[in-house]
Design a protein around this motif. Structure first.
Motif, PDB file in Angstrom:
ATOM      1  N   PHE A   2      51.775  37.802  31.237  1.00  0.00           N
ATOM      2  CA  PHE A   2      50.468  37.951  30.611  1.00  0.00           C
ATOM      3  C   PHE A   2      50.318  36.956  29.469  1.00  0.00           C
ATOM      4  O   PHE A   2      51.221  36.767  28.670  1.00  0.00           O
ATOM      5  N   GLU A   3      49.155  36.330  29.394  1.00  0.00           N
ATOM      6  CA  GLU A   3      48.849  35.442  28.281  1.00  0.00           C
ATOM      7  C   GLU A   3      47.510  35.863  27.691  1.00  0.00           C
ATOM      8  O   GLU A   3      46.495  35.865  28.390  1.00  0.00           O
ATOM      9  N   ALA A   4      47.535  36.252  26.425  1.00  0.00           N
ATOM     10  CA  ALA A   4      46.298  36.669  25.757  1.00  0.00           C
ATOM     11  C   ALA A   4      45.350  35.494  25.635  1.00  0.00           C
ATOM     12  O   ALA A   4      45.764  34.383  25.351  1.00  0.00           O
ATOM     13  N   ARG A   5      44.080  35.750  25.889  1.00  0.00           N
ATOM     14  CA  ARG A   5      43.038  34.731  25.754  1.00  0.00           C
ATOM     15  C   ARG A   5      41.905  35.337  24.955  1.00  0.00           C
ATOM     16  O   ARG A   5      41.657  36.539  25.017  1.00  0.00           O
ATOM     17  N   ILE A   7      38.353  36.538  24.258  1.00  0.00           N
ATOM     18  CA  ILE A   7      37.320  37.004  25.181  1.00  0.00           C
ATOM     19  C   ILE A   7      35.973  37.114  24.481  1.00  0.00           C
ATOM     20  O   ILE A   7      35.143  37.915  24.844  1.00  0.00           O
ATOM     21  N   ALA A  18      35.636  39.640  31.197  1.00  0.00           N
ATOM     22  CA  ALA A  18      36.817  38.960  30.670  1.00  0.00           C
ATOM     23  C   ALA A  18      37.907  39.962  30.283  1.00  0.00           C
ATOM     24  O   ALA A  18      39.096  39.733  30.544  1.00  0.00           O
ATOM     25  N   LEU A  19      37.518  41.071  29.674  1.00  0.00           N
ATOM     26  CA  LEU A  19      38.479  42.112  29.308  1.00  0.00           C
ATOM     27  C   LEU A  19      39.163  42.675  30.555  1.00  0.00           C
ATOM     28  O   LEU A  19      40.385  42.862  30.575  1.00  0.00           O
ATOM     29  N   GLN A  22      41.757  40.257  31.802  1.00  0.00           N
ATOM     30  CA  GLN A  22      42.963  40.292  30.966  1.00  0.00           C
ATOM     31  C   GLN A  22      43.777  41.550  31.241  1.00  0.00           C
ATOM     32  O   GLN A  22      45.002  41.502  31.335  1.00  0.00           O
ATOM     33  N   LEU A  26      47.575  41.902  32.499  1.00  0.00           N
ATOM     34  CA  LEU A  26      48.522  42.614  31.649  1.00  0.00           C
ATOM     35  C   LEU A  26      49.263  43.706  32.403  1.00  0.00           C
ATOM     36  O   LEU A  26      50.466  43.903  32.210  1.00  0.00           O
ATOM     37  N   LEU A  43      45.316  46.459  23.891  1.00  0.00           N
ATOM     38  CA  LEU A  43      44.331  45.441  24.255  1.00  0.00           C
ATOM     39  C   LEU A  43      42.932  45.856  23.810  1.00  0.00           C
ATOM     40  O   LEU A  43      42.199  45.053  23.226  1.00  0.00           O
ATOM     41  N   ALA A  47      40.842  43.729  21.127  1.00  0.00           N
ATOM     42  CA  ALA A  47      39.737  42.936  21.679  1.00  0.00           C
ATOM     43  C   ALA A  47      38.359  43.439  21.277  1.00  0.00           C
ATOM     44  O   ALA A  47      37.421  42.643  21.168  1.00  0.00           O
TER      45      ALA A  47
END
Length: 172
Positions: A2-5, A7, A18-19, A22, A26, A43, A47
């Motif tokens: 997983f890579e957080a981006r 949103i 987008a959530l 992710q 995850l 998350l 977020a």
């Protein structure tokens, strides 16, 4: 992995798309409900703006029992039919409360909370718990939030093996 981006987006539906992406990344490959609830709570709390609590309650012995969450300490047990969480279980549907002070029987775990969104987790054998979000701002949640968090619930349920993902309606 997983890579957080970020949103950040222009609209709530775009934010929730987008959530969801992710969250799917995850939870990919993990089926443990507690681990997935912990990461989902984290998350959501990270977020979503203007939250003071994000977490899960699970059905245990006919009542809701506190699960993984982010925020201040919370009520440990909630009877079905009591408060917003217990009412959502009793009714079997999501409940959006614009002002918790106007909700009959609201259980105040954090007196800073002013609005709440609760989404039941409909598993293979009925409701197995809820996702609960609280905000210090009245009117924080709307229909887009309800739809988005219902999609979050569907992703969590699918990852945990509670439902087949293909049978769930995707948020538009």
């Amino acid at each position: 992995m997983f890579e957080a981006r970020s949103i950040d987006s222009g609209s709530k539906p775009e934010f929730y798309r987008a959530l969801a992406a992710q969250l799917e990344a995850l939870l990919a490959g993990e089926s443990d409900p507690i681990a997935n609830a912990a990461n989902t709570s984290a998350l959501l709390f990270q977020a979503m703006p203007d939250l003071n609590w994000a977490g899960f309650y699970f059905m245990r012995g006919g009542e809701l029992v506190l699960g993984p969450f982010q925020g201040r300490p919370a009520c440990v047990r909630i009877p079905v039919g009591k408060g917003v969480c217990g009412t959502a279980v009793a009714r079997g549907c999501s409940i959006l409360v614009e002002d918790v002070q106007a909700f009959p029987g609201h259980i105040a775990c954090d007196f800073a909370s002013r609005s709440e969104l609760v989404v039941p987790l409909h598993g293979r054998d009925g409701i197995i718990g809820v996702i609960d979000l609280d905000s210090p701002s009245p009117g924080r949640f709307d229909a887009d939030d309800r739809t988005g968090i219902e999609e979050v619930a569907a992703i969590w349920l699918s990852a945990c093996g509670e439902v087949e993902r293909s049978t769930l309606a995707r948020a538009s």
